[in-house]
Design a protein around this motif. Structure first.
Motif, PDB file in Angstrom:
ATOM      1  N   TYR A   1      17.449 -10.858  12.506  1.00  0.00           N
ATOM      2  CA  TYR A   1      17.678 -11.480  11.211  1.00  0.00           C
ATOM      3  C   TYR A   1      18.829 -12.468  11.245  1.00  0.00           C
ATOM      4  O   TYR A   1      19.070 -13.170  10.294  1.00  0.00           O
ATOM      5  CB  TYR A   1      17.932 -10.410  10.147  1.00  0.00           C
ATOM      6  CG  TYR A   1      16.751  -9.490  10.011  1.00  0.00           C
ATOM      7  CD1 TYR A   1      15.549 -10.000   9.535  1.00  0.00           C
ATOM      8  CD2 TYR A   1      16.820  -8.174  10.406  1.00  0.00           C
ATOM      9  CE1 TYR A   1      14.441  -9.183   9.450  1.00  0.00           C
ATOM     10  CE2 TYR A   1      15.718  -7.357  10.308  1.00  0.00           C
ATOM     11  CZ  TYR A   1      14.532  -7.858   9.833  1.00  0.00           C
ATOM     12  OH  TYR A   1      13.436  -7.060   9.752  1.00  0.00           O
TER      13      TYR A   1
ATOM     14  N   ALA B   1      10.525  -7.207   7.352  1.00  0.00           N
ATOM     15  CA  ALA B   1      11.841  -6.595   7.183  1.00  0.00           C
ATOM     16  C   ALA B   1      11.689  -5.163   6.661  1.00  0.00           C
ATOM     17  O   ALA B   1      12.355  -4.238   7.118  1.00  0.00           O
ATOM     18  CB  ALA B   1      12.687  -7.428   6.238  1.00  0.00           C
ATOM     19  N   VAL B   2      10.762  -4.999   5.694  1.00  0.00           N
ATOM     20  CA  VAL B   2      10.519  -3.668   5.128  1.00  0.00           C
ATOM     21  C   VAL B   2       9.986  -2.739   6.215  1.00  0.00           C
ATOM     22  O   VAL B   2      10.409  -1.595   6.351  1.00  0.00           O
ATOM     23  CB  VAL B   2       9.522  -3.755   3.941  1.00  0.00           C
ATOM     24  CG1 VAL B   2       9.044  -2.377   3.526  1.00  0.00           C
ATOM     25  CG2 VAL B   2      10.170  -4.470   2.770  1.00  0.00           C
TER      26      VAL B   2
ATOM     27  N   ARG C   1      10.491  -2.880   9.294  1.00  0.00           N
ATOM     28  CA  ARG C   1      11.487  -2.584  10.316  1.00  0.00           C
ATOM     29  C   ARG C   1      12.591  -1.668   9.810  1.00  0.00           C
ATOM     30  O   ARG C   1      13.457  -1.271  10.573  1.00  0.00           O
ATOM     31  CB  ARG C   1      12.105  -3.886  10.834  1.00  0.00           C
ATOM     32  CG  ARG C   1      11.190  -4.613  11.796  1.00  0.00           C
ATOM     33  CD  ARG C   1      11.879  -5.827  12.351  1.00  0.00           C
ATOM     34  NE  ARG C   1      11.005  -6.537  13.274  1.00  0.00           N
ATOM     35  CZ  ARG C   1      11.288  -7.710  13.807  1.00  0.00           C
ATOM     36  NH1 ARG C   1      12.448  -8.292  13.531  1.00  0.00           N
ATOM     37  NH2 ARG C   1      10.459  -8.302  14.631  1.00  0.00           N
ATOM     38  N   LEU C   2      12.562  -1.371   8.515  1.00  0.00           N
ATOM     39  CA  LEU C   2      13.551  -0.445   7.981  1.00  0.00           C
ATOM     40  C   LEU C   2      13.400   0.890   8.707  1.00  0.00           C
ATOM     41  O   LEU C   2      12.287   1.310   9.016  1.00  0.00           O
ATOM     42  CB  LEU C   2      13.342  -0.233   6.476  1.00  0.00           C
ATOM     43  CG  LEU C   2      13.791  -1.370   5.549  1.00  0.00           C
ATOM     44  CD1 LEU C   2      13.413  -1.036   4.114  1.00  0.00           C
ATOM     45  CD2 LEU C   2      15.289  -1.603   5.660  1.00  0.00           C
TER      46      LEU C   2
ATOM     47  N   SER D   1      13.378   3.883   7.768  1.00  0.00           N
ATOM     48  CA  SER D   1      12.511   4.864   7.119  1.00  0.00           C
ATOM     49  C   SER D   1      11.032   4.588   7.374  1.00  0.00           C
ATOM     50  O   SER D   1      10.188   5.453   7.201  1.00  0.00           O
ATOM     51  CB  SER D   1      12.778   4.885   5.620  1.00  0.00           C
ATOM     52  OG  SER D   1      12.615   3.584   5.095  1.00  0.00           O
ATOM     53  N   HIS D   2      10.696   3.339   7.758  1.00  0.00           N
ATOM     54  CA  HIS D   2       9.312   2.990   7.992  1.00  0.00           C
ATOM     55  C   HIS D   2       8.901   3.096   9.456  1.00  0.00           C
ATOM     56  O   HIS D   2       7.743   2.944   9.790  1.00  0.00           O
ATOM     57  CB  HIS D   2       9.028   1.558   7.521  1.00  0.00           C
ATOM     58  CG  HIS D   2       8.769   1.482   6.065  1.00  0.00           C
ATOM     59  ND1 HIS D   2       7.532   1.245   5.535  1.00  0.00           N
ATOM     60  CD2 HIS D   2       9.602   1.646   5.007  1.00  0.00           C
ATOM     61  CE1 HIS D   2       7.603   1.250   4.214  1.00  0.00           C
ATOM     62  NE2 HIS D   2       8.844   1.479   3.870  1.00  0.00           N
ATOM     63  N   GLN D   3       9.901   3.305  10.299  1.00  0.00           N
ATOM     64  CA  GLN D   3       9.575   3.335  11.727  1.00  0.00           C
ATOM     65  C   GLN D   3       9.171   4.734  12.158  1.00  0.00           C
ATOM     66  O   GLN D   3       9.718   5.712  11.667  1.00  0.00           O
ATOM     67  CB  GLN D   3      10.756   2.822  12.539  1.00  0.00           C
ATOM     68  CG  GLN D   3      10.656   1.319  12.701  1.00  0.00           C
ATOM     69  CD  GLN D   3      11.915   0.722  13.248  1.00  0.00           C
ATOM     70  OE1 GLN D   3      12.802   1.432  13.691  1.00  0.00           O
ATOM     71  NE2 GLN D   3      11.986  -0.592  13.218  1.00  0.00           N
TER      72      GLN D   3
END
Lengths: 108, 199
Positions: A4, B187-188, B190-191, B193-195
């Motif tokens: 980023y 981006a979401v 890659r958070l 909590s999502h991985q």
């Protein structure tokens, strides 16, 4: 996080450019309140008006209810100007998006 | 790999032919005197931005929704789209330079934000375009991706350039929207909590 960095930096670096420039309006947003077209001066009169400014006209057209001229000044600067179609008063002049002239009292 | 590439050969040739059509139409219009250079600035710049967006979209999109047949084909041509975007940016610059007709006039308006953001966008685009070959990709390895990411900065500068010249928010925003959307999606994803947890 590394992914980023570049976009973030880009926005960070580029954002000041927005503030460095005097906000102008999109062409279509300029209002001249010029009334019906039959009362307008002819386009040839507009071109003459621009010529009187010392400009070389590249393009002259109707934009909304205004006359709009794209021209080069005597110094070779590229300008975009709005004229009142009835009075042929020079109302607004932009240089590459930056406002360089505004007629006193013209707020549109 | 070799078989893959030869199969794509004809497709890529066709793609480049299609990509060249707008440029050819613009140049032909100017040479015939039907169109003045000033009126070619916006379409050439717009083409550059559109192709840039098309080159930047499939990567994050594939990461978010997975690469199906369509996306794989899109990914396979994205470098071509990026190079085409750069070439349209060069064409845009050429139209501008010829229209300005004098180096002094070009230098004189360099300080205008609407103008220098365009130069900046092009400059930021150069590294990626210069390393767009298979050879450069092989030589640079991991660094190649880092260099390509500079295009994000070029995209940001391009949108600013457009905005500052035109003050037409809708048009620039409409072109930026798909990119912002896929970047947000990624981006979401890659958070933390999502991985998926490693097992």
């Amino acid at each position: 996080m590394k992914q980023y960095n570049t976009p973030f930096l880009a926005v960070l670096l580029a954002a000041p450019a927005l503030f460095l420039s005097t906000p102008a309006r999109a062409d279509g947003d300029v209002r001249c309140n010029s009334g019906p077209q039959q009362n307008w001066k002819p386009m040839s009169a507009l071109k003459k008006q621009a010529w009187l400014e010392g400009w070389t006209v590249q393009k002259a057209q109707i934009e909304g209810d205004c006359y709009e001229v794209y021209a080069r000044t005597e110094n070779g600067q590229a300008v975009e100007a709005f004229f009142h179609p009835v009075t042929l008063q020079k109302l607004l002049v932009l240089r590459r998006g930056r406002e360089i002239y505004r007629a006193p009292g013209f707020t549109n | 790999m070799t078989a893959d590439r030869s199969r794509l050969g004809l497709g890529k040739l066709l793609l480049w032919l299609v990509l060249a059509v707008p440029a050819a139409a613009m140049v032909a219009g100017w040479l015939s005197g039907r169109v003045i250079l000033m009126d070619l600035l916006e379409p050439s710049g717009e083409m550059a931005v559109r192709l840039m967006v098309l080159a930047l979209l499939p990567g994050p999109l594939a990461e978010c929704i997975g690469a199906g047949r369509f996306l794989r084909a899109w990914l396979a041509v994205r470098r071509n789209l990026g190079v085409a975007a750069f070439l349209y940016a060069l064409l845009h610059l050429a139209f501008y330079a010829i229209d300005m007709n004098a180096l002094s006039a070009i230098l004189e308006e360099l300080e205008l934000p609407g103008i220098w953001t365009g130069w900046l966008a092009l400059a930021l685009f150069v590294p990626a375009a210069a390393t767009s070959t298979d050879r450069a990709m092989r030589i640079l390895r991991r660094r190649w991706k880092t260099i390509q990411r500079v295009v994000y900065a070029a995209a940001a500068a391009s949108f600013l350039h457009w905005l500052l010249l035109d003050w037409n928010w809708q048009k620039a925003a409409l072109h930026a929207a798909p990119l912002i959307l896929v970047w947000l999606l990624r981006a979401v994803r890659r958070l933390p909590s999502h991985q998926r947890r490693p097992t």
